[in-house]
Design an enzyme around this catalytic site. Structure first.
Site, PDB file in Angstrom:
ATOM      1  N   HIS A  52     -52.176 -19.487  -0.791  1.00 43.15           N
ATOM      2  CA  HIS A  52     -52.176 -20.887  -1.203  1.00 43.15           C
ATOM      3  C   HIS A  52     -50.731 -21.306  -1.406  1.00 43.15           C
ATOM      4  O   HIS A  52     -49.976 -20.610  -2.083  1.00 43.15           O
ATOM      5  CB  HIS A  52     -52.985 -21.071  -2.493  1.00 43.15           C
ATOM      6  CG  HIS A  52     -53.379 -22.496  -2.708  1.00 43.15           C
ATOM      7  ND1 HIS A  52     -52.466 -23.470  -3.033  1.00 43.15           N
ATOM      8  CD2 HIS A  52     -54.578 -23.118  -2.618  1.00 43.15           C
ATOM      9  CE1 HIS A  52     -53.096 -24.636  -3.141  1.00 43.15           C
ATOM     10  NE2 HIS A  52     -54.376 -24.451  -2.886  1.00 43.15           N
ATOM     11  N   GLU A 104     -58.373 -33.133   1.728  1.00 43.06           N
ATOM     12  CA  GLU A 104     -57.429 -32.028   1.555  1.00 43.06           C
ATOM     13  C   GLU A 104     -56.864 -31.675   2.926  1.00 43.06           C
ATOM     14  O   GLU A 104     -57.297 -32.225   3.946  1.00 43.06           O
ATOM     15  CB  GLU A 104     -58.120 -30.826   0.900  1.00 43.06           C
ATOM     16  CG  GLU A 104     -58.406 -31.057  -0.576  1.00 43.06           C
ATOM     17  CD  GLU A 104     -59.098 -29.889  -1.263  1.00 43.06           C
ATOM     18  OE1 GLU A 104     -59.351 -28.868  -0.603  1.00 43.06           O
ATOM     19  OE2 GLU A 104     -59.377 -30.009  -2.454  1.00 43.06           O
ATOM     20  N   ARG A 118     -52.768 -24.737   5.652  1.00 39.46           N
ATOM     21  CA  ARG A 118     -52.128 -23.976   4.573  1.00 39.46           C
ATOM     22  C   ARG A 118     -51.098 -22.961   5.033  1.00 39.46           C
ATOM     23  O   ARG A 118     -50.089 -22.754   4.372  1.00 39.46           O
ATOM     24  CB  ARG A 118     -53.198 -23.236   3.771  1.00 39.46           C
ATOM     25  CG  ARG A 118     -53.851 -24.133   2.797  1.00 39.46           C
ATOM     26  CD  ARG A 118     -54.810 -23.403   1.917  1.00 39.46           C
ATOM     27  NE  ARG A 118     -55.512 -24.433   1.180  1.00 39.46           N
ATOM     28  CZ  ARG A 118     -56.574 -24.240   0.446  1.00 39.46           C
ATOM     29  NH1 ARG A 118     -57.072 -23.027   0.315  1.00 39.46           N
ATOM     30  NH2 ARG A 118     -57.144 -25.228  -0.197  1.00 39.46           N
ATOM     31  N   HIS A 123     -54.640 -16.014  -1.925  1.00 42.10           N
ATOM     32  CA  HIS A 123     -55.683 -16.929  -2.382  1.00 42.10           C
ATOM     33  C   HIS A 123     -57.067 -16.574  -1.859  1.00 42.10           C
ATOM     34  O   HIS A 123     -58.048 -16.599  -2.604  1.00 42.10           O
ATOM     35  CB  HIS A 123     -55.305 -18.340  -1.930  1.00 42.10           C
ATOM     36  CG  HIS A 123     -56.230 -19.421  -2.390  1.00 42.10           C
ATOM     37  ND1 HIS A 123     -56.523 -19.632  -3.721  1.00 42.10           N
ATOM     38  CD2 HIS A 123     -56.924 -20.369  -1.698  1.00 42.10           C
ATOM     39  CE1 HIS A 123     -57.371 -20.657  -3.826  1.00 42.10           C
ATOM     40  NE2 HIS A 123     -57.634 -21.109  -2.622  1.00 42.10           N
TER      41      HIS A 123
HETATM   42  C1  SIN Z   1     -57.491 -25.968  -4.009  1.00 46.53           C
HETATM   43  O1  SIN Z   1     -57.993 -26.649  -4.894  1.00 46.53           O
HETATM   44  O2  SIN Z   1     -56.402 -26.194  -3.510  1.00 46.53           O
HETATM   45  C2  SIN Z   1     -58.238 -24.760  -3.540  1.00 46.53           C
HETATM   46  C3  SIN Z   1     -59.402 -25.165  -2.767  1.00 46.53           C
HETATM   47  C4  SIN Z   1     -59.735 -24.143  -1.760  1.00 46.53           C
HETATM   48  O3  SIN Z   1     -59.109 -23.089  -1.700  1.00 46.53           O
HETATM   49  O4  SIN Z   1     -60.633 -24.398  -0.962  1.00 46.53           O
END
Ligand code: SIN
Length: 534
Positions: free
Chosen positions: A243, A127, A289, A350
């Protein structure tokens, strides 16, 4: 001035029960801590304000980060976490997170958590801002639901009472020692007293400060509010993570489109169809992010649109079904076939990086009061949390609280009686209207881009509503509004005080980080006239 309590009460007139430990909250941090304590034979009660599974954990999609891959290491995970945290992480807390994390994750596996596997071991994905593939996931995009399921099962096996629809109103603290909590049973409307050797806060975040949030409706910052009223320190509250990719369709639920979608090659496109992220950051879709969020907002502004698009059409329908079944189904319910259609997305609140300040054993500034998970701030997230570090945070520091409590041998002390009779009646107050007004201010002025005049305006709004603190809250809706106003005012004060931009806090008048601001803002209630309190 903030009062100690939000209702009038007298513990001598209330039913009371004494237990070893009270755990408030039923997400990963609360249930894991409760499970470890009960497994060691302690009497634990978990309270949760709605149903046990109404948690942010249940909604978590992406996964849980842990350095278990062949070419990964805790050191690399540490470096990525520190980099995302933009200079404000506590390095020792992060070291603990990344070194103890893999063992805690193995504990989840031993309990039966079904993380996705390949023939070589666990399936690991990447990620944003992670340099390695280190995210374990389950059920495609339903990692949190799987963890919640397994922890609920463990809690049931240990016969831990989980009191649903029990709203913690305030903590019972005398001379800086916590003796338990005042709890409202929403089904009977009755208050009760839970006395305990220690109280563990695991109440989650405060996304409901905003109109658009990925958080569940229960995330109203209660734990931060009542810990602050009780004298705990709170810190880093100005750092709120938005987010970047939340479903943005009129009438559709506010639904997260996991960062893992971009991890699998999803492309952000503006209204004209242009893949714009490489104009903003060398890591493009996998930039931190806050960078992606501001880029999306800039594109929306430039093109006069209320959303951008996430394009996953490089994956087949079958691949999408296997990897992102919940997202595919939720979008299908809204008439989108994500194998063909771009997904309209926009940022939403978020995660709160700040919270109740703790040391690495989960201890707060109030004796007997512990905190873990999103409500807590042990310094692992700094100014910006690295994706998929939050479930790990709850697990590691919840585990450390359990170990700390089990090592303590002092005798329980029931403590004094408590009462409050000074709050005035607030009959006729339009709490629902106040909540909407607060969310509008927060959306307008405390979002991903903050302007000085807006911050000043928000502060005046909170000052105009300080009278609420002298009023008694009559039901849980009113209590949530009291808590939201307290937390919102603290967020605003901190955002106004921090004259720089860093991580999740961005100000147009100070658009860069400033070395002189590489420090934390810690707030603690000043004790006042508390004749009535303990
Ligand atoms: C996501 O699945 O994008 C959220 C995961 C997170 O906030 O750590």
């Amino acid at each position: 001035m903030t009062g100690l309590y939000i209702v009038n009460f007298d513990t001598r007139q209330l039913p009371q029960q004494t237990i070893d430990y009270l755990v408030i909250g039923s997400g990963i941090a609360g249930l894991y801590t409760a499970y470890l304590l009960a497994r060691a034979g302690r009497k634990v009660v978990v309270t949760t304000k709605k149903m046990v599974e109404n948690t942010s954990t249940e909604r978590a999609q992406g996964g849980i980060a842990a350095a278990i891959g062949a070419n990964d290491s805790p050191l690399l995970h540490l470096q990525d976490t520190l980099r995302a945290g933009a200079g404000l992480c506590d390095p020792e807390s992060v070291r603990i997170l990344v070194t103890e994390g893999p063992e805690r994750v193995r504990d989840l596996v031993e309990m039966g958590t079904r993380f996705a596997r390949t023939k070589n071991g666990f399936a690991l994905v990447r990620e944003g801002a992670h340099r390695k593939r280190r995210i374990l996931y389950a059920g495609g995009d339903a990692t949190g639901a799987e963890i919640q399921r397994i922890l609920c099962h463990q809690v049931a096996t240990q016969k831990i009472p989980v009191l649903e629809n029990h709203f913690v109103v305030d903590l019972l603290v005398h001379q800086n020692k916590c003796y338990g909590a005042l709890v409202l049973d929403e089904t009977t409307g009755c208050l009760a007293v839970f006395r305990s050797r220690a109280v563990v806060l695991a109440t989650g975040g405060a996304g409901q400060l905003f109109g658009q949030t990925t958080n569940p409706p229960v995330a109203t910052g209660d734990g931060i509010a009542f810990a602050y009223r009780a004298g705990a320190e709170v810190c880093d509250l100005e750092f709120i993570q938005f987010h970047p990719t939340v479903l943005a369709l009129p009438g559709a639920p506010t639904f997260l489109i996991s960062e893992a979608v971009r991890g699998e090659g999803g492309i952000l496109r503006n209204r004209a169809g242009e893949a714009f992220m490489s104009r903003y950051h060398p890591d493009a879709e996998l930039a931190p992010r806050d960078v992606v969020t501001r880029a999306i907002l800039a594109e929306m502004k430039a093109t006069g649109a209320t959303n951008v698009f996430l394009d996953v059409t490089h994956m087949t329908g079958a691949e999408l079904q296997r990897r992102f079944p919940t997202i595919a189904q939720t979008c299908a319910d809204q008439g989108l076939d994500i194998a063909r259609d771009w997904i309209p997305v926009a940022p939403a609140a978020h995660y709160l990086m700040g919270g109740v300040r703790t040391n690495v054993y989960g201890e707060t500034a109030v004796e007997g009061l512990y905190a873990c998970g999103e409500v807590a701030c042990v310094g692992v997230h700094g100014a910006n949390r690295l994706a998929s570090n939050s479930l790990l945070d709850g697990l590691v520091f919840g585990g450390r609280i359990a170990e700390r409590l089990l090592a303590r041998t002092e005798k329980a002390d029931a403590g004094p009686e408590f009462r409050c009779s000074t709050l005035r009646d607030a009959a006729g107050t339009d709490y629902a209207g106040l909540r909407v007004a607060l969310q509008k201010r927060m959306d307008a002025h405390l979002g991903p881009i903050r302007e000085p005049a807006g911050l000043e305006e928000a502060l005046r709004f909170f000052e105009d509503h300080e009278y609420l603190q002298q009023c008694t809250a009559t039901d849980t809706g009113a209590m949530e509004v009291h808590n939201l106003f307290l937390v919102g005012s603290l967020v605003t004060e901190a955002a106004l005080a921090r004259r720089e931009s860093r991580g999740g806090h961005y100000r147009t008048d100070y658009p860069a980080p400033r070395e002189s601001w590489r420090r934390r803002l810690i707030y603690q209630r000043v004790p006042g006239d508390e004749r009535d309190s303990g």
